[in-house]
Design a protein around this motif. Structure first.
Motif, short mmCIF file in Angstrom:
data_model
loop_
_atom_site.label_atom_id
_atom_site.label_comp_id
_atom_site.label_asym_id
_atom_site.label_seq_id
_atom_site.Cartn_x
_atom_site.Cartn_y
_atom_site.Cartn_z
N GLU A 172 -78.44 43.32 -79.03
CA GLU A 172 -79.03 44.39 -78.23
C GLU A 172 -78.85 45.72 -78.96
O GLU A 172 -77.70 46.09 -79.23
CB GLU A 172 -78.36 44.46 -76.86
CG GLU A 172 -78.66 43.27 -75.97
CD GLU A 172 -78.01 43.41 -74.61
OE1 GLU A 172 -78.45 42.74 -73.68
OE2 GLU A 172 -77.04 44.21 -74.49
N PRO A 173 -79.94 46.42 -79.31
CA PRO A 173 -81.33 46.02 -79.13
C PRO A 173 -81.71 44.90 -80.08
O PRO A 173 -81.03 44.66 -81.07
CB PRO A 173 -82.10 47.30 -79.45
CG PRO A 173 -81.22 48.03 -80.41
CD PRO A 173 -79.82 47.73 -79.98
N SER A 174 -82.82 44.24 -79.77
CA SER A 174 -83.21 43.05 -80.51
C SER A 174 -84.62 43.21 -81.07
O SER A 174 -85.56 43.54 -80.34
CB SER A 174 -83.17 41.85 -79.55
OG SER A 174 -83.89 40.77 -80.08
N ARG B 202 -86.85 40.70 -79.33
CA ARG B 202 -87.40 41.17 -78.05
C ARG B 202 -88.51 42.20 -78.29
O ARG B 202 -89.52 42.22 -77.57
CB ARG B 202 -86.28 41.78 -77.20
CG ARG B 202 -86.75 42.44 -75.92
CD ARG B 202 -87.45 41.44 -74.97
NE ARG B 202 -88.09 42.12 -73.87
CZ ARG B 202 -87.47 42.41 -72.72
NH1 ARG B 202 -86.21 42.04 -72.53
NH2 ARG B 202 -88.12 43.02 -71.75
#
Length: 206
Positions: free
Chosen positions: A13-15, A18
């Motif tokens: 995270e963050p990815s 994603r």
């Protein structure tokens, strides 16, 4: 209404995984040009423990069942994984290992992957496409691989955006061709099969 389910196998995270999943979903929405599209996001990172428990016990948790339900009711699926050692992540594979059989049968799937370098780009063709074909999904002909350097492009129209738009267009055509998904009642089918089996069973002798 078109139902989309997005599976993101990002582990950080963050990815970036994603991020790619979100860009693919946005591009598909734009290509569909349909205000009634709904999207369910399935992040695998929070489901890691539940997925492992399901692998070991054979019983999915309530949160895992909710993810399965989102896939079972989707008209189309966008699935994105990080690439490790030239294949999908273990968590990504484990999630689909515990997914009930036939959940993705005849469902259009758009595949995507992220990695440190473009050398892993064949993960789409030699790992992801065969797995979803085995699950009897209808895999879109164009997938998207994004290396780390792809996210740093500053041009208004980057090669990554062009690949995303091309993949979204192909996936949208597939979604429209397949039409609305008719969900199968596997429980009713199982009961019907059992009734058929029992009806043909010889009567017990006195």
């Amino acid at each position: 209404m078109t139902r989309l389910a997005v599976v993101s196998g990002g582990l950080r995270e963050p990815s970036s995984t994603r991020l790619l999943a979100d860009r693919l979903e946005a591009a598909v929405r734009a290509a569909l040009d349909d205000s009634t599209v709904t999207t369910e996001i399935i992040e695998l990172r929070p489901l890691a423990r539940a997925t492992t428990d399901a692998l070991l016990t054979g019983f999915p948790s309530q949160e895992l069942e909710a993810a399965f339900e989102a896939l079972a009711t989707a008209d189309g699926v966008i699935a994105v994984t990080p690439a490790f050692n030239a294949s999908y992540s273990g968590l990504f594979k484990s999630f689909f290992d515990v997914l009930p059989e036939d959940t993705l049968a005849e469902v259009p799937v758009l595949i995507g992957a992220t990695g440190g370098t473009e050398r892993h780009s064949l993960v789409l063709e030699h790992a992801m496409r065969p797995m979803f074909s085995y699950l009897r999904a209808v895999v879109s002909p164009t997938g998207v691989y994004a290396a780390t350097e792809d996210f740093g492009a500053q041009r208004e129209t980057s090669p990554l955006e062009e690949r995303i738009d091309r993949a979204a267009a192909a996936f949208t055509r597939m979604l429209r061709s397949c039409g609305k998904r008719e969900r199968k009642d596997t429980w009713a089918n199982d009961v019907s099969a059992m009734e058929q089996l029992l009806s043909n069973r010889p009567a017990p002798s006195d």
